[in-house]
Design a protein around this motif. Structure first.
Motif, PDB file in Angstrom:
ATOM      1  N   UNK A 426      19.543   6.309 -13.182  1.00 56.45           N
ATOM      2  CA  UNK A 426      19.861   6.676 -14.563  1.00 56.45           C
ATOM      3  C   UNK A 426      18.740   6.233 -15.498  1.00 56.45           C
ATOM      4  N   UNK A 427      18.285   4.994 -15.338  1.00 54.33           N
ATOM      5  CA  UNK A 427      17.185   4.488 -16.177  1.00 54.33           C
ATOM      6  C   UNK A 427      15.915   5.290 -15.929  1.00 54.33           C
ATOM      7  N   UNK A 428      15.642   5.598 -14.662  1.00 51.31           N
ATOM      8  CA  UNK A 428      14.447   6.357 -14.293  1.00 51.31           C
ATOM      9  C   UNK A 428      14.430   7.721 -14.992  1.00 51.31           C
ATOM     10  N   UNK A 429      15.595   8.383 -15.082  1.00 53.55           N
ATOM     11  CA  UNK A 429      15.654   9.706 -15.699  1.00 53.55           C
ATOM     12  C   UNK A 429      15.615   9.638 -17.222  1.00 53.55           C
ATOM     13  N   UNK A 430      16.108   8.559 -17.809  1.00 52.04           N
ATOM     14  CA  UNK A 430      16.131   8.466 -19.271  1.00 52.04           C
ATOM     15  C   UNK A 430      14.778   8.079 -19.854  1.00 52.04           C
ATOM     16  N   UNK A 431      13.966   7.365 -19.074  1.00 51.91           N
ATOM     17  CA  UNK A 431      12.679   6.900 -19.617  1.00 51.91           C
ATOM     18  C   UNK A 431      11.634   7.996 -19.666  1.00 51.91           C
ATOM     19  N   UNK A 432      11.667   8.954 -18.759  1.00 49.57           N
ATOM     20  CA  UNK A 432      10.730  10.073 -18.771  1.00 49.57           C
ATOM     21  C   UNK A 432      11.362  11.237 -18.029  1.00 49.57           C
ATOM     22  N   UNK A 555      10.328  16.355 -11.491  1.00 48.60           N
ATOM     23  CA  UNK A 555      11.416  16.098 -12.421  1.00 48.60           C
ATOM     24  C   UNK A 555      12.145  14.831 -11.983  1.00 48.60           C
ATOM     25  N   UNK A 556      12.626  14.058 -12.945  1.00 49.41           N
ATOM     26  CA  UNK A 556      13.139  12.726 -12.627  1.00 49.41           C
ATOM     27  C   UNK A 556      14.602  12.716 -12.185  1.00 49.41           C
ATOM     28  N   UNK A 557      15.268  13.854 -12.165  1.00 50.16           N
ATOM     29  CA  UNK A 557      16.612  13.938 -11.607  1.00 50.16           C
ATOM     30  C   UNK A 557      16.504  14.581 -10.233  1.00 50.16           C
ATOM     31  N   UNK A 558      17.044  13.959  -9.181  1.00 45.13           N
ATOM     32  CA  UNK A 558      16.902  14.505  -7.822  1.00 45.13           C
ATOM     33  C   UNK A 558      17.513  15.898  -7.692  1.00 45.13           C
ATOM     34  N   UNK A 559      17.027  16.622  -6.696  1.00 44.07           N
ATOM     35  CA  UNK A 559      17.495  17.988  -6.482  1.00 44.07           C
ATOM     36  C   UNK A 559      18.966  18.025  -6.096  1.00 44.07           C
ATOM     37  N   UNK A 560      19.424  17.061  -5.305  1.00 45.13           N
ATOM     38  CA  UNK A 560      20.830  17.052  -4.893  1.00 45.13           C
ATOM     39  C   UNK A 560      21.756  16.905  -6.097  1.00 45.13           C
ATOM     40  N   UNK A 561      21.344  16.140  -7.087  1.00 42.90           N
ATOM     41  CA  UNK A 561      22.137  16.008  -8.310  1.00 42.90           C
ATOM     42  C   UNK A 561      22.014  17.248  -9.180  1.00 42.90           C
ATOM     43  N   UNK A 562      20.814  17.827  -9.257  1.00 41.17           N
ATOM     44  CA  UNK A 562      20.616  19.019 -10.086  1.00 41.17           C
ATOM     45  C   UNK A 562      21.402  20.206  -9.543  1.00 41.17           C
TER      46      UNK A 562
END
Length: 619
Positions: A426-432, A555-562
């Motif tokens: 979550x932190x990884x995706x929010x920072x960039x 992209x900072x959100x993994x493909x499985x989540x996307x």
């Protein structure tokens, strides 16, 4: 002389009245609980109970017929509830109602009293209604959780003095709590109401008080009536009373004579008028917003209710769908499985409640930023919303979470997901939103593109790709004919020269390519007739594409989540439809119609809902 008491319905269980010799009731009871309370007042050897009915009342005739054909277990329960102050567990087949009658004086008192508000229907439960709600809650429990009616009492009373009474509610096994003790009260009836109201509040806080137990609010009934309005995407739904007649369709812009000189002047058309309304004979109505989303913005507390979204589409281990959390300030009502349609088959999506969570300000801020990041990626356009106005939050779930748990039928205790939220991701995706690919070695690059989403432009809103594998046998100079590409450009370098402004070449022309596929965009997965994919020229469901690692970002959100997040628009459409259907069912049909049948009945065939419309028309 006679002692005569004239009272409203509050006399059923609201005041302490000694056994009467004669009771005359001028309105028929509306539930088994009401009938038991009335019989309790007529508890005497020489008592008479008289019902005064309107001979033309269908409801009265149905109730009398119900009395004559009352099942034996319900007769037994009525006798126990009428003769025992401690009550008895009701059977499942008792007559129920969600419309609790309040006289004008009671409504004035309730207006200033504490209440519990239902987020789905905006109904309110007051202390006067709590005893009925507890009885109905026990009646709705599964048979395995509800003891026999003669096993033990529901209420236990203790008194420290003639004017101080305390009531304790005894819950059956498997309940979230074994007992609930109410506050001290001046009478046993007041103590029972206070204890039941406290139990309702605790059940509501855990998300265990279903919307069917709440009464129908009068103000919502008025808002449910149709309102003719202009469509304006920038303005929230227009409120107002029903119009006596529908307004004529607005005229298209034209030149009409106006003014004393008779010259033609253009007609002023409101900016809110949509193009659809300008068509002849067209009247447009705003889609109603479910009450749930309106009520959710009024909630101010630190408790949040997660709903686990699980997609049963993990048969392909190379492209899994990671479960996600859909977090709201009020418990989302139970939603049945949603059938989503994909290229060659369909899959079920499960929405299961989780145990309530507590978030501090820091974690809530992270969820807010993560949700905005995810929604901007789904919509692929700018989006912003203040944290106070967020209707829900999104969060990923760790791969350690058991998929089967999210597919199992929901029952208390709900699964606790607090330890399965990967806060580092979550932190990884929010920072960039973008990071460079690790191209220092082929091994690191191959590891970096696992479960990754890449894009070949360093901008937030662009096309994104789902990484398939690293192709070491290909490079940017490989002829496109070998890649089943277009015929004109010779290779990917030539494509970049033609389409990328300011392209000056690559640092490494021998680097391998990444084989990718298009990441699904916003697609209607609810309809089986909507085309959700474009097959390749050879007829396969997948068309290979290739990108150059040097020009790509991750992209900072993994493909499985996307993959799961891309289904949110379809899921939310079905959730909104379900909420609206339940409002309609509760408001006009007293929750007596199967919601799935009602949803099919009010959905046009052109919407593509999987329904046998010939059978529906016959019914």
């Amino acid at each position: 002389k006679c002692n005569l008491l004239v009272a409203t319905k509050i006399a059923e269980d609201g005041v302490e009245v000694p056994p009467c010799s004669c009771i005359i009731r001028y309105d028929i009871f509306d539930s088994s609980i009401s009938y038991a309370h009335t019989c309790a007042l007529a508890n005497g050897p020489e008592c008479h109970l008289v019902f005064m009915l309107d001979p033309n009342s269908d409801a009265g005739r149905r109730t009398v017929r119900y009395l004559a054909r009352m099942p034996e277990d319900l007769k037994h329960w009525t006798q126990l509830a009428a003769t025992r102050e401690t009550g008895a567990y009701p059977p499942a087949n008792m007559l129920q109602t969600a419309d609790y009658y309040h006289s004008d004086s009671e409504e004035d008192v309730n207006f200033r009293s504490e209440y519990i508000k239902d987020p789905t229907m905006s109904g309110k439960i007051y202390a006067d209604d709590a005893v009925n709600v507890v009885y109905r809650y026990f009646s709705s429990l599964p048979s395995a959780s509800r003891p026999t009616i003669t096993s033990r009492a529901i209420f236990r009373f203790t008194s420290s003095s003639p004017s101080v009474h305390v009531c304790t509610i005894i819950f059956p096994s498997g309940s979230p709590f074994s007992t609930v003790e109410g506050p001290p009260s001046a009478s046993t009836i007041a103590a029972k109401r206070a204890a039941c109201f406290k139990a309702c509040k605790q059940l509501h806080a855990l998300g265990l008080l279903p919307y069917q137990l709440f009464p129908r609010p009068k103000e919502v009934a008025r808002r449910l009536r149709p309102v003719a309005v202009f469509i304006d995407e920038e303005v929230e739904q227009t409120k107002g009373d029903i119009l006596p007649t529908l307004p004529p369709a607005p005229l298209p812009p034209s030149h009409v004579p106006s003014g004393e000189d008779g010259t033609d002047r253009p007609t002023v058309v409101p900016e809110a008028t949509s193009k659809a309304q300008l068509a002849s004979g067209t009247r447009c109505y705003k889609r109603k917003t479910p009450e749930f989303w309106k009520n959710i913005l009024e909630v101010k507390h630190s408790t949040y209710y997660p709903t686990i979204i699980t997609v049963d589409r993990n048969s392909n281990p190379s492209k899994p769908y990671r479960p996600i959390l859909f977090i709201t300030r009020n418990p989302l009502p139970v939603i049945e499985e949603i059938k989503l349609h994909f290229a060659a088959t369909h899959s079920l999506t499960y929405l299961r409640p989780g145990h309530p969570l507590q978030f501090d300000d820091q974690k809530l801020s992270l969820l807010h930023r993560y949700t905005l990041r995810a929604m901007r990626a789904i919509m692929n356009k700018p989006l912003n919303c203040a944290i106070e106005e967020m209707p829900y939050f999104l969060a990923p779930l760790d791969f350690a979470w058991d998929i089967e748990t999210g597919k199992a039928q929901s029952r208390w205790p709900y699964p606790d997901v607090s330890d399965y939220i990967p806060w580092d991701l979550v932190i990884y995706a929010t920072e960039q939103h973008l990071v460079p690919l690790r191209t220092e070695s082929l091994e690191s690059l191959e590891e970096d593109i696992k479960d990754a989403v890449v894009q070949d432009w360093w901008t937030e809103f662009t096309k994104r790709y789902d990484c398939m594998r690293l192709r070491r046998d290909l490079n940017p100079l490989t002829p496109l004919d070998d890649l089943a590409k277009a015929k004109n450009p010779a290779n990917l370098v030539e494509v970049c020269k033609a389409k990328r402004k300011g392209f000056e070449g690559l640092v490494d022309y021998s680097q391998p390519l990444i084989e990718v596929s298009n990441l699904p965009g916003i697609t209607n997965r609810l309809s089986p007739v909507v085309k959700t994919f474009t097959p390749a020229s050879n007829g396969s469901l997948y068309s290979a594409k290739f990108v150059i690692p040097e020009l790509c970002s991750k992209f900072t959100i993994p493909a499985s989540t996307m993959r799961t997040l891309s289904l949110i628009p379809s899921i939310m459409k079905r959730v909104d439809d379900t909420l609206l259907v339940r409002e309609l069912n509760a408001m006009y049909f007293y929750n007596e119609i199967d919601p799935s049948a009602l949803q099919a009945a009010i959905t046009a065939p052109s919407a593509g809902l999987e329904t046998d419309y010939e059978r529906l028309e016959l019914l």
